[in-house]
Design a protein around this motif. Structure first.
Motif, PDB file in Angstrom:
ATOM      1  N   GLU A  51       0.863  -1.176   0.000  1.00  0.00           N
ATOM      2  CA  GLU A  51       0.000   0.000   0.000  1.00  0.00           C
ATOM      3  C   GLU A  51       0.904   1.232   0.000  1.00  0.00           C
ATOM      4  OE1 GLU A  51      -3.822   0.258   2.427  1.00  0.00           O
ATOM      5  OE2 GLU A  51      -2.379   1.414   3.593  1.00  0.00           O
ATOM      6  N   ILE A  93       0.826   5.349   0.082  1.00  0.00           N
ATOM      7  CA  ILE A  93      -0.043   6.488   0.393  1.00  0.00           C
ATOM      8  C   ILE A  93       0.619   7.762  -0.124  1.00  0.00           C
ATOM      9  CG2 ILE A  93      -1.179   7.821   2.215  1.00  0.00           C
ATOM     10  CD1 ILE A  93      -1.008   5.242   3.941  1.00  0.00           C
ATOM     11  N   GLU A 140      -1.150  -0.849  -4.202  1.00  0.00           N
ATOM     12  CA  GLU A 140      -2.364  -0.051  -4.185  1.00  0.00           C
ATOM     13  C   GLU A 140      -1.981   1.367  -3.792  1.00  0.00           C
ATOM     14  OE1 GLU A 140      -6.798   0.147  -2.218  1.00  0.00           O
ATOM     15  OE2 GLU A 140      -5.288  -1.085  -1.251  1.00  0.00           O
ATOM     16  N   ILE A 165      -3.072   4.983  -2.565  1.00  0.00           N
ATOM     17  CA  ILE A 165      -4.146   5.682  -1.876  1.00  0.00           C
ATOM     18  C   ILE A 165      -3.762   7.154  -1.806  1.00  0.00           C
ATOM     19  CG2 ILE A 165      -5.389   5.932   0.307  1.00  0.00           C
ATOM     20  CD1 ILE A 165      -4.718   2.928   0.759  1.00  0.00           C
ATOM     21  N   GLU A 166      -4.627   8.000  -2.311  1.00  0.00           N
ATOM     22  CA  GLU A 166      -4.391   9.442  -2.244  1.00  0.00           C
ATOM     23  C   GLU A 166      -5.136   9.991  -1.041  1.00  0.00           C
ATOM     24  OE1 GLU A 166      -5.030  11.618  -5.909  1.00  0.00           O
ATOM     25  OE2 GLU A 166      -4.698   9.757  -7.035  1.00  0.00           O
ATOM     26  N   LYS A 167      -4.416  10.712  -0.195  1.00  0.00           N
ATOM     27  CA  LYS A 167      -5.040  11.343   0.973  1.00  0.00           C
ATOM     28  C   LYS A 167      -4.856  12.846   0.861  1.00  0.00           C
ATOM     29  CE  LYS A 167      -4.890   7.566   4.207  1.00  0.00           C
ATOM     30  NZ  LYS A 167      -4.666   7.186   5.593  1.00  0.00           N
TER      31      LYS A 167
END
Length: 87
Positions: free
Chosen positions: A13, A15, A42, A44-46
């Motif tokens: 993952e 980020i 994977e 993930i945009e935060k």
């Protein structure tokens, strides 16, 4: 280490701490998109503006990439450093 289960293996993952309309964030996202063709992870945009704690933590530091708990700040992010950490 954060991994996402996909089938028989755990997927890394990644980020991306970012904010909307940030050209530096867009550059890093392009690098990560390029690497997804060779490395399974994977992304993930935060958006730091959607979370007060993230905003306080990364206000002027973005973009920041987190891989396996390790934070990479913009000056440390390039194709080679990202590729090395994804192995």
């Amino acid at each position: 280490m954060t991994h996402v289960k996909r089938g028989m293996f755990a997927m890394k993952e990644v980020i991306l701490y970012m904010r909307e309309n940030c050209c530096l964030c867009d550059e890093v996202k392009v690098l990560l998109d390029l690497l997804q063709s060779d490395h399974e992870f994977e992304m993930i945009e935060k958006d730091i503006e959607s979370d007060e704690a993230l905003l306080q933590r990364f206000m002027i530091e973005i973009p920041v990439v987190e891989i396996d708990g390790e934070l990479l700040y913009y000056k440390e992010i390039d194709l080679i450093s990202l590729r090395e950490r994804l192995h």
